[in-house]
Design an enzyme around this catalytic site. Structure first.
Site, PDB file in Angstrom:
ATOM      1  N   ASP A  88       4.559   0.938  -7.857  1.00  0.00           N
ATOM      2  CA  ASP A  88       3.366   1.764  -8.032  1.00  0.00           C
ATOM      3  C   ASP A  88       3.624   3.153  -7.454  1.00  0.00           C
ATOM      4  O   ASP A  88       3.942   3.291  -6.279  1.00  0.00           O
ATOM      5  CB  ASP A  88       2.167   1.116  -7.324  1.00  0.00           C
ATOM      6  CG  ASP A  88       0.831   1.668  -7.795  1.00  0.00           C
ATOM      7  OD1 ASP A  88       0.727   2.901  -7.959  1.00  0.00           O
ATOM      8  OD2 ASP A  88      -0.116   0.881  -7.984  1.00  0.00           O
ATOM      9  N   CYS A 128      -3.999   4.344 -12.122  1.00  0.00           N
ATOM     10  CA  CYS A 128      -3.316   3.056 -12.277  1.00  0.00           C
ATOM     11  C   CYS A 128      -3.806   2.252 -13.476  1.00  0.00           C
ATOM     12  O   CYS A 128      -3.000   1.759 -14.272  1.00  0.00           O
ATOM     13  CB  CYS A 128      -3.476   2.225 -10.994  1.00  0.00           C
ATOM     14  SG  CYS A 128      -2.788   3.002  -9.518  1.00  0.00           S
ATOM     15  N   ASP A 134       3.996   2.396 -12.843  1.00  0.00           N
ATOM     16  CA  ASP A 134       2.850   2.789 -13.670  1.00  0.00           C
ATOM     17  C   ASP A 134       2.788   4.299 -13.896  1.00  0.00           C
ATOM     18  O   ASP A 134       2.539   4.771 -14.994  1.00  0.00           O
ATOM     19  CB  ASP A 134       1.536   2.279 -13.065  1.00  0.00           C
ATOM     20  CG  ASP A 134       1.365   2.635 -11.591  1.00  0.00           C
ATOM     21  OD1 ASP A 134       2.300   3.182 -10.977  1.00  0.00           O
ATOM     22  OD2 ASP A 134       0.285   2.327 -11.033  1.00  0.00           O
TER      23      ASP A 134
END
Length: 515
Positions: free
Chosen positions: A15, A55, A326
């Protein structure tokens, strides 16, 4: 190519990982030996881009194969229309049980649900089709329960878990974010995630399995356990591209000025950090970067543990392994933090694909533009499953086999929906309607064009201005370039407009459909 008898999928997503932050790419600081090894045994895609931020929208594009303009789940909290298929649902058609470890930040379609359904109180639901091995939303309750079982007093849950360790004395030359967590590396959320997956996979040696493993890090809060907090020296950080002042930076564009005005303590970017992110000292800026890089190396160690397990069990040569993330992270460039601004570091992300059946292309690197929407068709292609014609992406397996697919794209595109339905903050600040809070980007090796729905456009000469310091949109000498890229963007949107039924036609003989 020799296809393995067993076919397994390990889809790893970190992430907020910047594309250049791999030591195999020559990064001057961060070390990622295990991910580097995976790249040397697979294919590294150097020009890979997210489709959206933050996200939820980014992961929705990655898992549905759809551009934002088609899935329309543009914010964390914007429902995803239940009619859309996705990677997990399609894998089930092939007999797989896709299992999620982490999160997809999927907002449920409220239609047909009771208003009291708890699924309508969060944007952190799982993407339909995934079996949940462990859900790891923002509250991180499985991990918090684990920490409590180890004796930690955490009455406020996650908020307490990420508090800096009390009584820690910073050595000279270290900034605030060198203070470590209260928990150890072995107890961290990163190790906990790897442990959970390794427990699950340990009893599936003779099965075909499909796992989506999502690491939170290096997503904020930027704080690391020992010894990672001291891994990299702030003095060794590369220079941070930015204008001479915050005010000069904001002059580039009204949206950038708006975003910079919202960078303040307690804004949610980095919990428990008392610093003003818009006016950090040089030391604290560099320390934040050093700790961010250290969290990447911490993830790298856990990726290595997972790969080592697959090698020990013989599953490594049965498993398609994908490593990506992401979206990116600004990390102080242009005075920005996070990912919700148009600059490349918000959208340029890593991608490695390791196909166990491919020998000749191992260690190769691909320079063509690839996008997050390509992940779903790539995995389905490898599993021998039909790729839905609604997908905006294309399989990357030809690249993995050493060839370039015909008519491959020559640029990357992404979109950002920055509306705020509950609070109307950008709408009020910028004088926009919610439907005007959007921009789309087209970027190739020479130019980058940013088109806003109701704000001025931007144009950057990426080849000569890679850090996007000089907006050329108002330069008469570049008027022709502006027109050319605006036309390219319009053509792209026309080609990819939502097409669930457009390839069908009703005739006297019944339905005729393109395959």
């Amino acid at each position: 190519m020799t296809k393995p008898a067993k076919r397994k999928v390990l889809f790893i997503s970190a992430d907020q990982w910047r594309a250049e932050c791999l030591s195999i790419l020559g990064h001057p600081v961060v070390q990622t030996p295990n991910i580097d090894a995976l790249a040397r045994d697979g294919v590294l895609f150097r020009e890979h881009y997210a489709q959206a931020t933050p996200c939820g929208p980014a992961r929705t594009s990655m898992l549905t194969g759809l551009y934002l303009m088609n899935h329309r789940s543009g914010r964390n909290g914007t429902p995803l229309d239940a009619r859309h298929t996705n990677l997990a649902l399609e894998a089930r058609r092939g007999g797989y049980d896709p299992t999620l470890f982490g999160y997809t930040d999927t907002s449920a379609d409220p239609r047909g649900r009771d208003p009291n359904d708890p699924a309508l109180t969060t944007y952190e639901g799982p993407m339909p089709g995934f079996t949940v091995g462990m859900l790891f939303p923002d509250h991180a309750k499985p991990w918090i329960a684990y920490l409590k079982g180890r004796g930690y007093h955490l009455p406020n849950g996650r908020a307490d878990a990420y508090k800096p360790r009390p009584g820690f004395t910073l050595p000279p030359g270290r900034g605030f974010r060198a203070i470590p967590t209260i928990f150890s590396d072995a107890e961290s959320e990163t190790t906990f995630m790897a442990d959970t997956f390794l427990d699950w996979v340990s009893v599936r040696r003779n099965e075909n399995w499909f796992a989506h493993v999502v690491f939170l890090r290096p997503h904020p809060p930027i704080i690391a356990p020992e010894p990672w907090n001291m891994l990299y020296d702030p003095a060794h950080m590369p220079e941070t591209p930015r204008a001479a002042s915050l005010e000069a930076e904001g002059a580039q564009h009204p949206y950038l000025a708006y975003k910079l005005s919202r960078i303040r303590p307690g804004d949610g970017y980095d919990e428990h950090n008392p610093l003003d992110f818009a006016r950090l000292s040089d030391l604290d800026l560099r320390q934040l970067q050093a700790t961010y890089y250290a969290m990447m190396t911490q993830v790298d160690v856990q990726v290595g543990r997972i790969v080592d397990h697959l090698k020990a069990t013989g599953e490594y040569d049965e498993t398609l392994i994908i490593f990506t993330c992401d979206h990116g992270e600004m990390l102080g460039e242009h005075y920005c933090w996070g990912k919700q601004v148009y600059f490349d570091p918000s959208f340029h992300i890593p991608l490695i694909v390791r196909d166990p059946g491919m020998q000749a292309t191992r260690g190769s690197q691909v320079a063509q533009f690839t996008e997050a929407v390509d992940i779903m068709p790539t995995i389905l292609d490898w599993l021998g499953l039909k790729i839905p014609h609604t997908c905006d992406g294309r399989s990357l397996l030809p690249f993995v086999a050493g060839s370039t697919p015909p008519n491959w794209r020559t640029e990357a595109r992404w979109e950002h929906d920055f509306r705020d339905v509950p609070d109307q903050d950008p709408e009020t600040a910028l004088g926009l309607h919610s439907d005007e809070c959007a921009y789309a980007v087209i970027r190739d090796g020479q130019y980058k064009y940013v088109h806003f729905a109701a704000l001025p456009p931007l144009l950057f000469d990426i080849r000569n201005d890679p850090h996007e310091m000089h907006n050329l949109a108002g330069d008469p000498a570049h008027a022709g370039v502006m027109l050319d890229y605006a036309q390219k963007m319009l053509s792209w949107r026309l080609r990819h407009a939502e097409r669930t039924l457009t390839h069908m036609h009703l005739t006297s003989r019944g339905v005729v459909a393109l395959v």
